[in-house]
Design an enzyme around this catalytic site. Structure first.
Site, PDB file in Angstrom:
ATOM      1  N   LEU A  33      -5.612 -10.984  -8.498  1.00  0.00           N
ATOM      2  CA  LEU A  33      -5.263 -10.837  -7.086  1.00  0.00           C
ATOM      3  C   LEU A  33      -5.690  -9.430  -6.698  1.00  0.00           C
ATOM      4  O   LEU A  33      -5.438  -8.475  -7.444  1.00  0.00           O
ATOM      5  CB  LEU A  33      -3.753 -11.006  -6.861  1.00  0.00           C
ATOM      6  CG  LEU A  33      -3.161 -12.405  -7.058  1.00  0.00           C
ATOM      7  CD1 LEU A  33      -1.637 -12.350  -6.952  1.00  0.00           C
ATOM      8  CD2 LEU A  33      -3.736 -13.389  -6.051  1.00  0.00           C
ATOM      9  N   ASP A  34      -6.325  -9.282  -5.533  1.00  0.00           N
ATOM     10  CA  ASP A  34      -6.729  -7.931  -5.159  1.00  0.00           C
ATOM     11  C   ASP A  34      -5.498  -7.078  -4.899  1.00  0.00           C
ATOM     12  O   ASP A  34      -4.388  -7.583  -4.730  1.00  0.00           O
ATOM     13  CB  ASP A  34      -7.697  -7.943  -3.968  1.00  0.00           C
ATOM     14  CG  ASP A  34      -7.037  -8.386  -2.666  1.00  0.00           C
ATOM     15  OD1 ASP A  34      -6.177  -7.651  -2.177  1.00  0.00           O
ATOM     16  OD2 ASP A  34      -7.399  -9.456  -2.153  1.00  0.00           O
ATOM     17  N   ALA A  35      -5.689  -5.770  -4.866  1.00  0.00           N
ATOM     18  CA  ALA A  35      -4.561  -4.845  -4.829  1.00  0.00           C
ATOM     19  C   ALA A  35      -3.651  -5.077  -3.632  1.00  0.00           C
ATOM     20  O   ALA A  35      -2.425  -4.902  -3.730  1.00  0.00           O
ATOM     21  CB  ALA A  35      -5.069  -3.405  -4.833  1.00  0.00           C
ATOM     22  N   GLN A  36      -4.205  -5.474  -2.488  1.00  0.00           N
ATOM     23  CA  GLN A  36      -3.408  -5.642  -1.281  1.00  0.00           C
ATOM     24  C   GLN A  36      -2.828  -7.043  -1.125  1.00  0.00           C
ATOM     25  O   GLN A  36      -2.161  -7.335  -0.135  1.00  0.00           O
ATOM     26  CB  GLN A  36      -4.248  -5.283  -0.058  1.00  0.00           C
ATOM     27  CG  GLN A  36      -4.668  -3.822  -0.031  1.00  0.00           C
ATOM     28  CD  GLN A  36      -3.485  -2.877  -0.243  1.00  0.00           C
ATOM     29  OE1 GLN A  36      -2.489  -2.970   0.460  1.00  0.00           O
ATOM     30  NE2 GLN A  36      -3.608  -1.975  -1.215  1.00  0.00           N
ATOM     31  N   THR A  37      -3.083  -7.916  -2.110  1.00  0.00           N
ATOM     32  CA  THR A  37      -2.516  -9.264  -2.093  1.00  0.00           C
ATOM     33  C   THR A  37      -1.382  -9.330  -3.099  1.00  0.00           C
ATOM     34  O   THR A  37      -1.525  -8.887  -4.235  1.00  0.00           O
ATOM     35  CB  THR A  37      -3.578 -10.315  -2.443  1.00  0.00           C
ATOM     36  OG1 THR A  37      -4.620 -10.279  -1.462  1.00  0.00           O
ATOM     37  CG2 THR A  37      -2.977 -11.713  -2.463  1.00  0.00           C
TER      38      THR A  37
END
Length: 272
Positions: A118-122
């Protein structure tokens, strides 16, 4: 001399395995007596074949199922669900010094790794395990394991836009279509809550799809991964999968596995 059943689970001096009911009990499937009842009732399979004789010997590497649901006999395997908070990168060691997953796995003796990213902002559901074969099936899009996301987006999404997401949008790395998409609600006049389900593992795919139809993501959380649901697990918390959850995942992995047995998980989307 001790009998074979008196040794450690899965081993004996003759290399002939251990009685099925004892190995099931050692793995926590059920008591030995209940395991014997399950076997006698024809509810247990070994490598796809129904077994009813109580003297059947097996190994931890054999594929055992009860009522069609796979069970894990190897007690060295660990399976965790994490609700990854925003701001954490999906890496066990980030070369740029950003907050990573090591803070969550350092308490465990096993060398755990994340299934996909999951990307950092998700935020949301992330699986951590030391089972490479399972991780390969869950992470690789060719096996079609679905992931469901809830996104808050800018603007008012119309039913026509939802239909476009299902039909497919063109991105720089090729077309992509949501397997499912539906509007959950409006967060004010200029924001929409939308649920998207897809099996693609492409980088930042939900954000890019919504950007492509003119609705940039404000907030994104993964709520479901295959049969697993995030439920009430709070951000930053993790827990072991239940036996039911693990059985569902193992069944997916085994159904998708290469019949030749050569699919060992070497192609997993794991951190190295």
């Amino acid at each position: 001399m001790a009998s074979p059943d008196e040794g450690a689970p899965g081993h004996d001096s003759a290399g002939e395995g251990i009685r099925l009911q004892k190995l099931m009990a050692a793995a926590g499937v059920a008591s030995r007596r209940v395991s014997e009842d399950l076997i006698s009732a024809g509810r247990v399979t070994v490598n796809g074949d129904i077994v009813t004789e109580l003297g059947r010997r097996v190994h931890e590497t054999d594929r055992i199922a009860v009522d069609g649901t796979a069970i894990q006999l190897d007690t060295t395997r660990r399976y965790l669900m994490l609700n990854k908070p925003v701001g954490i990168v999906s890496s066990l060691s980030d070369e740029r010094g950003r907050p990573d997953l090591s803070r969550f796995v350092s308490r465990y003796e096993e060398r755990l790794f994340n299934v996909g990213r999951l990307d950092a902002q998700t935020s949301g559901l992330l699986i951590l395990t030391n089972d490479g074969e399972l991780a390969h099936v869950l992470a690789h899009p060719s096996f079609g394991v679905m992931k469901t996301y809830i996104a808050k987006t800018k603007g008012h999404i119309t039913p026509q836009t939802v239909a476009k997401l299902r039909a497919g949008v063109e991105l720089e790395d090729g077309p992509i279509a949501a397997d499912k998409a539906r509007i959950v609600g409006q967060a004010g006049a200029q924001e929409t809550i939308i649920e998207i389900t897809l099996h693609s593992g492409r980088n930042r795919i939900v954000r890019r799809m919504l950007e492509a139809v003119g609705h940039p993501v404000i907030d994104l959380v993964r709520r479901q991964f295959g049969p697993l649901h995030l439920g009430t697990l709070a951000p930053g918390e993790l827990r072991d999968l239940t036996k039911v959850e693990l059985g569902q995942l193992l069944t997916i992995a085994r159904d998708a596995a290469d019949p030749s047995g050569t699919d060992t998980g070497k192609g997993t989307d794991r951190e190295r």
